[in-house]
Design a protein around this motif. Structure first.
Motif: not given
Length: 455
Positions: A342-366
Motif C-alpha cells: 500500500r501507499v500511505e499519504l501522510r498529509s490528510p487530517d481528520p477534519a476532512a470530509n472522508p467521502y470527498m477526500a477519498f474521491a480526490a485521492m483516488l482520481l489523483a492516483g488514477l
C-alpha cells in the motif's frame, strides 16, 4: 419510490427490508436515525419513530435540502433519504429509555436520481471510474484526536486529559479507559479494530480499524467520529478532531493507506519482480498523487487551522516527495508486501470530509495510472534537514502553506474539479472563500498581545 442502485464494492453484507424490519422488532427499536453528511463532512441525521421505519427503508422520507450547507436553494429544496440497507445498525446504548438504530443514507432528487451535491453519491460516482479500469479502491485511515477537559460551564478547554506520550500505558495514559470503551462500542457495531494507542502529544490518541473499500471506510470514519465524541462526553471530556488545537505540540492527522485491488482478486500494487516489489500501477499511482497533491490539498486539509499542522518540526509532512520508508516524505510505502502492499499519504487530517477526500485521492492516483506518470526518485534523506537550496536541486516542492494558497491550487486543478463534480466544487469554493475571509479580517489574540502595547 424505487431505489436507484449505484453498484459499488462494499465490505458489508447486503440486507433486505424484511431483514431489517425483523431485527428492529426483535430488538425493540423505537427510533431510527437517518444519517448523512454535508459538504464539510459534518454528520447530520433525522430521527423518525419506528412506525415510519418501512417508509424510510423504501425511500419515502423527505428532507429540506435548503437547510444543509452546500445542498439546495429554498426554491428546489425537496429531497429524499435513500438508506443504504447494509449500513443499518442498532446502537449499543439507549437514548433515554428508547432503543435506537441508525442507517446511512444517500440523498436523492424527487425524480429518483442521485443528488450530485451529496458527498456519498459523489464518492460512488468516482469509485465507478476505478471499476471501469478494473480496480477496487481500498483505504485504511489512521484517525488521531485529542481528549480535552471541559470548563465548569461545559465548554471545551485546551487542557489535555493526560500528560502521557507515544505508546505510553496507564496510569500515565488516562485515556486508556476512554479508548477502550470507544473500541468496545465500535466492535459491538461490527467494526474490526486493528489498534489503538496514545499518540506523541499529551492527550492525543489514535484509533485504527481494518483496511477496507473506500465507501465503507468513509462511512466508518464518520461513525468513529460520532462514537468517539459521544463516549468522551460521557466521561466529561471533549474529543477534538481539530488538526492543530494546541500550539507547540504535534497536530492530529488522518494518514491514509491506500491501494488498488484487481476486480478479479489480488493487490494491483504488488509485483515481486518490480523495484521495491512495487508494480508499475503503484508507481504510476504514486506519480499521479505527487503531481496532483497541491491541487487537492484544500480537500484533504480543509480548515484554516489545517495549515498550522503542516509545518516543519512536528512530524507532519510538508514536502512533496515519496519514499519506501522515510517518514519525512509526504508519501511512504510501508514495509509489508503481498496483499498488504500500500501507499500511505501522510498529509490528510481528520477534519476532512472522508467521502470527498477519498474521491480526490483516488482520481489523483488514477490520473497517474491512466497517463503513466512516472514518479521522481524516492528520497531517503530526512527532508526536514535539507536546506531550501538542496530541496530546489532535488525538485522537492512544498505543500500549500495556507488555506488561501490551497484554494488557489484547487481552483486550477482539473482533477479536483472532476473528483468533486460541478456542484460540490463550486459550493466548496464558495464556503471556503467565506471561511478564509472571516479568518483574514479577524483581529486575533496573537495580534493584541503582540501589538497593542507597542503601537
Amino acid at each position: 419510490m424505487t431505489n436507484v442502485e449505484i453498484p459499488v464494492p462494499t465490505g458489508r453484507p447486503t440486507r433486505s427490508v424484511a431483514d431489517i424490519l425483523k431485527e428492529a422488532k426483535e430488538r425493540d427499536v423505537k427510533l431510527l436515525r437517518l444519517q448523512f453528511v454535508d459538504i464539510h463532512g459534518m454528520p447530520k441525521s433525522m430521527g423518525i419513530h419506528v412506525h415510519q421505519l418501512e417508509k424510510a427503508l423504501n425511500n419515502e422520507i423527505m428532507l429540506d435540502g435548503s437547510s444543509i450547507a452546500g445542498f439546495r436553494t429554498i426554491e428546489t429544496s425537496d429531497m429524499f433519504f435513500y438508506p443504504d440497507l447494509s449500513s443499518f445498525a442498532v446502537m449499543p446504548w439507549l437514548e433515554g429509555d428508547r432503543a435506537v438504530a441508525r442507517v446511512i443514507c444517500d440523498i436523492y432528487n424527487p425524480d429518483g436520481t442521485p443528488f450530485d451535491g451529496c458527498p456519498r453519491n459523489n464518492l460512488k460516482r468516482v469509485l465507478k471510474e476505478a471499476q471501469k479500469l478494473g480496480y477496487t479502491y481500498n483505504v485504511g485511515p489512521e484517525l488521531e484526536f485529542f481528549l480535552f477537559k471541559r470548563n465548569p460551564d461545559g465548554t471545551p478547554s485546551t487542557e489535555t486529559h493526560d500528560a502521557a506520550g507515544y505508546y505510553d500505558i496507564g496510569p500515565d495514559d488516562l485515556g486508556e479507559i476512554v479508548r477502550g470503551e470507544i473500541v468496545d462500542t465500535l466492535e459491538r457495531l461490527g467494526f474490526e479494530m486493528e489498534a489503538d494507542h496514545h499518540e506523541v502529544a499529551s492527550g492525543q490518541h489514535e484509533i485504527d480499524f481494518k483496511y477496507s473499500d473506500a465507501l465503507s471506510q468513509a462511512d466508518n470514519v464518520t461513525t468513529v467520529k460520532i462514537i468517539t465524541r459521544q463516549i468522551a462526553a460521557k466521561h466529561g471530556l471533549h474529543a477534538s478532531f481539530m488538526p492543530k488545537p494546541v500550539f507547540g505540540v504535534n497536530g492530529s492527522g488522518m494518514h491514509c493507506n491506500q491501494s488498488l485491488a484487481k476486480v478479479g482478486g489480488g493487490n494491483a500494487f504488488y509485483d515481486e519482480k518490480g523495484d521495491y516489489q512495487l508494480s508499475q500501477t503503484s508507481m504510476h499511482f504514486i506519480g499521479g498523487l505527487l503531481k496532483n497533491i497541491r491541487g487537492i490539498t484544500a480537500i484533504t486539509n480543509p480548515l484554516v487551522n489545517s495549515y498550522k499542522r503542516l509545518v516543519p518540526g512536528y512530524e507532519a509532512p510538508v514536502y512533496v516527495a515519496w519514499s519506501a520508508a522515510n517518514r519525512s516524505a509526504l508519501l511512504r510505502v510501508p514495509a509489508k508486501r503481498g496483499n498488504a502492499t500500500r501507499v500511505e499519504l501522510r498529509s490528510p487530517d481528520p477534519a476532512a470530509n472522508p467521502y470527498m477526500a477519498f474521491a480526490a485521492m483516488l482520481l489523483a492516483g488514477l490520473d497517474g495510472v491512466k497517463n503513466k506518470i512516472e514518479p521522481p526518485s524516492p528520497v531517503t534523506a530526512n527532508i526536514y534537514k535539507l536546506s531550501a537550496d538542496e530541496r530546489k536541486v532535488q525538485n522537492i516542492p512544498a505543500l500549500p502553506g495556507s488555506l488561501y494558497e490551497a484554494m488557489e491550487e484547487l481552483k486550477n486543478s482539473a482533477v479536483a474539479k472532476e473528483a468533486l463534480g460541478e456542484h460540490i466544487f463550486h459550493e466548496y469554493i464558495k464556503a471556503k472563500t467565506i471561511e478564509w475571509d472571516a479568518y483574514r479580517t479577524d483581529v486575533t489574540p496573537w495580534e493584541i498581545d503582540r501589538y497593542m502595547a507597542r503601537y
